[in-house]
Design a protein around this motif. Structure first.
Motif, PDB file in Angstrom:
ATOM      1  N   LEU A  45     -29.785  11.465  -8.326  1.00  0.00           N
ATOM      2  CA  LEU A  45     -29.854  10.099  -9.104  1.00  0.00           C
ATOM      3  C   LEU A  45     -28.659  10.028 -10.293  1.00  0.00           C
ATOM      4  O   LEU A  45     -28.917  10.874 -10.992  1.00  0.00           O
ATOM      5  N   LEU A  46     -27.926   9.315 -10.078  1.00  0.00           N
ATOM      6  CA  LEU A  46     -26.778   8.927 -10.974  1.00  0.00           C
ATOM      7  C   LEU A  46     -27.100   7.945 -12.076  1.00  0.00           C
ATOM      8  O   LEU A  46     -27.560   6.876 -11.592  1.00  0.00           O
ATOM      9  N   ARG A  47     -27.152   8.351 -13.369  1.00  0.00           N
ATOM     10  CA  ARG A  47     -27.693   7.338 -14.513  1.00  0.00           C
ATOM     11  C   ARG A  47     -26.368   7.038 -15.343  1.00  0.00           C
ATOM     12  O   ARG A  47     -25.564   7.824 -15.443  1.00  0.00           O
ATOM     13  N   LEU A  63     -32.560  15.824  -8.545  1.00  0.00           N
ATOM     14  CA  LEU A  63     -31.764  16.088  -9.793  1.00  0.00           C
ATOM     15  C   LEU A  63     -31.204  14.936 -10.199  1.00  0.00           C
ATOM     16  O   LEU A  63     -30.916  13.914  -9.538  1.00  0.00           O
ATOM     17  N   VAL A  64     -31.238  14.586 -11.707  1.00  0.00           N
ATOM     18  CA  VAL A  64     -30.845  13.609 -12.295  1.00  0.00           C
ATOM     19  C   VAL A  64     -29.545  13.826 -12.957  1.00  0.00           C
ATOM     20  O   VAL A  64     -29.499  14.889 -13.731  1.00  0.00           O
ATOM     21  N   ILE A  65     -28.516  13.016 -12.838  1.00  0.00           N
ATOM     22  CA  ILE A  65     -27.089  13.426 -13.403  1.00  0.00           C
ATOM     23  C   ILE A  65     -26.967  12.112 -14.634  1.00  0.00           C
ATOM     24  O   ILE A  65     -26.719  10.966 -13.874  1.00  0.00           O
ATOM     25  N   THR A  66     -26.832  12.520 -15.705  1.00  0.00           N
ATOM     26  CA  THR A  66     -26.291  11.013 -16.694  1.00  0.00           C
ATOM     27  C   THR A  66     -24.873  11.005 -17.075  1.00  0.00           C
ATOM     28  O   THR A  66     -24.584  12.107 -17.561  1.00  0.00           O
ATOM     29  N   PHE A  67     -24.383  10.078 -16.927  1.00  0.00           N
ATOM     30  CA  PHE A  67     -22.903   9.865 -17.279  1.00  0.00           C
ATOM     31  C   PHE A  67     -22.700   9.493 -18.771  1.00  0.00           C
ATOM     32  O   PHE A  67     -23.526   8.380 -18.871  1.00  0.00           O
TER      33      PHE A  67
END
Length: 332
Positions: free
Chosen positions: A174-176, A252-256
């Motif tokens: 999940l891209l945040r 997996l969560v990835i935060t920009f």
């Protein structure tokens, strides 16, 4: 010399929890009538008002004998061969009394399995009390298993998040990040590399079986992506049917985050970070965004690193242990 303990950091989602407390019997019949081989035989007037309020299935064997302590009246009531055999052994007056007591507990509906024919009394009570009565050709065991899975999906706790969900080599990612940070552009580059899009911009998430988070997009926007400067694009038409998935477990969560001089950046990977969704912790990585960085490549590597960690291979820990061993050896 021992390694320092690894602190956990947890970030919680901002979206509110949505708990689905009931599921209308009419919707249950319309959505699952075909896979569950359901046939409505009586009580049609109660389809709209009756609601299933628990995901498990109840066999009312004890209730038929008059024992109602712990009677699971919120559940769908399944009458198998045993229950129907017992009912047929009763005289009509006793059948009426027993069945009326059951429906008076505000049950959602009744299902008779194995294609068995409901008794005349059962049909009359269902019609009079406006309790939907169904028949299925499925065996009781098979019906219970299938119906429980379907109800579990419908009654699962739900929430929604702003972001983009991808399937990267089997890792649901999940891209945040704030609007305009580059989530969709990164997702587009990942699709070009052979990965699959699940949802763009708006991700619906449900907790399945109290153990895993499953994300999906809306039917209206599924397969579409907004690409700034170009507009709305159809991912499936551009890159083929394999580039789109209906749903995916979130691993997996990835935060920009925007990069700025002097900011803290993860350098070793020893710390564990988590993002909390529906009270469940998901591994979390923050990646600073700045010109020249290949964000798609970094996200792809982060997903692969996560996959390796799940298999017990942690590069950061392995290097940390080597470093400690080296320092111990040369300190003698």
């Amino acid at each position: 010399m021992a390694a320092l303990p690894l602190p956990d950091s947890i970030k919680k989602q901002a979206s509110s929890l949505k708990t689905v407390e009931s599921f209308p019997v009419r919707r249950f019949f319309e959505r699952f009538g075909e896979p569950l081989e359901l046939e409505l035989v009586a009580g049609e007037m109660g389809l709209q008002n009756r609601k299933i309020r628990e995901k498990s299935i109840n066999r009312p064997a004890l209730a038929l004998t008059g024992y109602y302590d712990y009677f699971a009246h919120k559940r769908l009531q399944l009458f198998g061969a045993g229950e129907m055999g017992y009912l047929r052994s009763l005289v009509r007056e006793r059948q009426q009394k027993v069945l009326k007591e059951i429906v008076d507990h505000n049950i959602p509906c009744m299902v008779v399995s194995r294609g068995l024919r409901p008794t005349a009394t059962m049909l009359d009570i269902a019609k009079e009390a406006k309790v939907p009565l169904f028949r299925t050709r499925m065996k009781s065991k098979d019906f219970s298993a299938e119906a429980t899975i379907l109800l579990e999906q419908e009654l699962a706790p739900q929430t929604s998040l702003h972001g983009t969900l991808m399937d990267i080599k089997g890792v649901g990612t999940l891209l945040r990040g704030k609007s305009g940070v580059g989530k969709s552009e990164c997702a587009l580059a990942l699709v070009e590399r052979g990965h699959s899009l699940v949802a763009d911009d708006f991700v619906s998430i449900r907790l399945v079986g109290d153990r895993e988070l499953v994300g999906t997009g809306t039917e209206l926007s599924r397969g579409y992506m907004e690409c700034r400067g170009i507009g709305i694009i159809n991912i499936g038409e551009l890159f083929g049917v394999r580039s789109v998935r209906l749903e995916k477990r979130i691993d997996l969560v990835i935060t920009f985050i925007d990069w700025h001089p002097g900011m803290h950046e993860e350098r070793t990977g020893l710390e564990r970070h988590y993002f909390e969704i529906l009270d469940h912790k998901v591994s979390h990585v923050e990646i600073p965004v700045r010109p020249g960085r290949d964000m798609a490549r970094l996200v792809e590597v982060a997903a692969l690193v996560h996959a390796l960690k799940r298999m017990g291979h942690d590069s950061a820990h392995a290097f940390n242990e080597r470093l400690i061993a080296y320092m111990q050896e040369h300190s003698k």
